[in-house]
Each structure stands twice: as structure tokens, then as C-alpha cells.
Design a protein around this motif. Structure first.
Motif, PDB file in Angstrom:
ATOM      1  N   MET A  44       0.820  -1.194   0.000  1.00  6.81           N
ATOM      2  CA  MET A  44       0.000   0.000   0.000  1.00  6.81           C
ATOM      3  C   MET A  44       0.858   1.249   0.000  1.00  6.81           C
ATOM      4  O   MET A  44       0.420   2.295  -0.414  1.00  6.81           O
ATOM      5  CB  MET A  44      -0.910   0.005   1.224  1.00  6.81           C
ATOM      6  N   HIS A  45       2.065   1.140   0.514  1.00  2.00           N
ATOM      7  CA  HIS A  45       2.993   2.263   0.540  1.00  2.00           C
ATOM      8  C   HIS A  45       4.261   1.841  -0.191  1.00  2.00           C
ATOM      9  O   HIS A  45       5.209   1.368   0.439  1.00  2.00           O
ATOM     10  CB  HIS A  45       3.300   2.672   1.985  1.00  2.00           C
ATOM     11  N   CYS A  61       5.292  -2.632   7.364  1.00  2.00           N
ATOM     12  CA  CYS A  61       5.287  -1.236   6.957  1.00  2.00           C
ATOM     13  C   CYS A  61       5.169  -0.361   8.205  1.00  2.00           C
ATOM     14  O   CYS A  61       4.281  -0.578   9.029  1.00  2.00           O
ATOM     15  CB  CYS A  61       4.114  -0.991   6.028  1.00  2.00           C
ATOM     16  N   ILE A 119       4.130   2.579   8.371  1.00  2.00           N
ATOM     17  CA  ILE A 119       2.983   3.487   8.261  1.00  2.00           C
ATOM     18  C   ILE A 119       1.682   2.753   8.596  1.00  2.00           C
ATOM     19  O   ILE A 119       0.907   3.199   9.430  1.00  2.00           O
ATOM     20  CB  ILE A 119       2.916   4.097   6.842  1.00  2.00           C
ATOM     21  N   CYS A 120       1.463   1.605   7.932  1.00  2.00           N
ATOM     22  CA  CYS A 120       0.176   0.928   8.112  1.00  2.00           C
ATOM     23  C   CYS A 120       0.300  -0.425   8.812  1.00  2.00           C
ATOM     24  O   CYS A 120      -0.712  -1.007   9.199  1.00  2.00           O
ATOM     25  CB  CYS A 120      -0.528   0.758   6.776  1.00  2.00           C
TER      26      CYS A 120
HETATM   27 ZN   LIG Z   1       1.962   0.683   4.423  1.00  2.00          ZN
END
Ligand SMILES: [Zn+2]
Length: 78
Positions: free
Chosen positions: A1-2, A13, A15-16
């Protein structure tokens, strides 16, 4: 996703929290990851319970499509 998140080792990740996937593509069959090994037994139980409860619903919904089989002889319409 990133896609901007890259590491040289397996991980999640920042971030998520999703597991990072390797960039390289190989023709070999991948080994089952530790994440999948952890998740598969739970999917098995939940999937089995879901299938158990969904089969009667599926049978009731699709029985009218079977020629000569009248579900209303077995189960009252109400
Ligand atoms: Zn992510």
C-alpha cells in the motif's frame, strides 16, 4: 500500500503495519511465510464455521432451481 517504504529485510510497513512483500519476482513456488502459517489455522476454523452456517442458507435460496424438487414440501414457506 505504501510503495515508497522499502527495507532490505522482512518486516512490516511502519505506516500501516502490513507485511512487506519482496520486490524480486521468481518463477519458483514461494514457501509459506510465517505470517501465512500463523493465519491459516484461524482461517480454517472461521471458514469451516462460516461454511457450516451458510450451507443451509444456500440450499434454501437455490433449491427452487433444481427441477422437480419442491422445497416447500420440506420447509414451510414462512
Ligand atoms: Zn503501508
Amino acid at each position: 500500500m505504501h510503495p515508497e517504504v522499502q527495507q532490505d529485510k522482512p518486516g512490516n510497513c511502519p505506516i500501516c503495519g502490513m507485511a512487506l512483500e519482496p520486490i524480486s519476482v521468481t518463477a519458483e513456488t514461494p514457501e509459506v511465510s510465517d505470517e501465512a502459517k500463523d493465519m491459516l489455522p484461524r482461517v480454517g476454523w472461521v471458514g469451516g464455521i462460516g461454511a457450516l452456517f451458510s450451507l443451509p442458507v444456500l440450499a434454501l435460496a437455490m433449491a427452487h432451481l433444481i427441477p422437480g424438487f419442491h422445497i416447500d414440501h420440506w420447509v414451510a414457506p414462512r
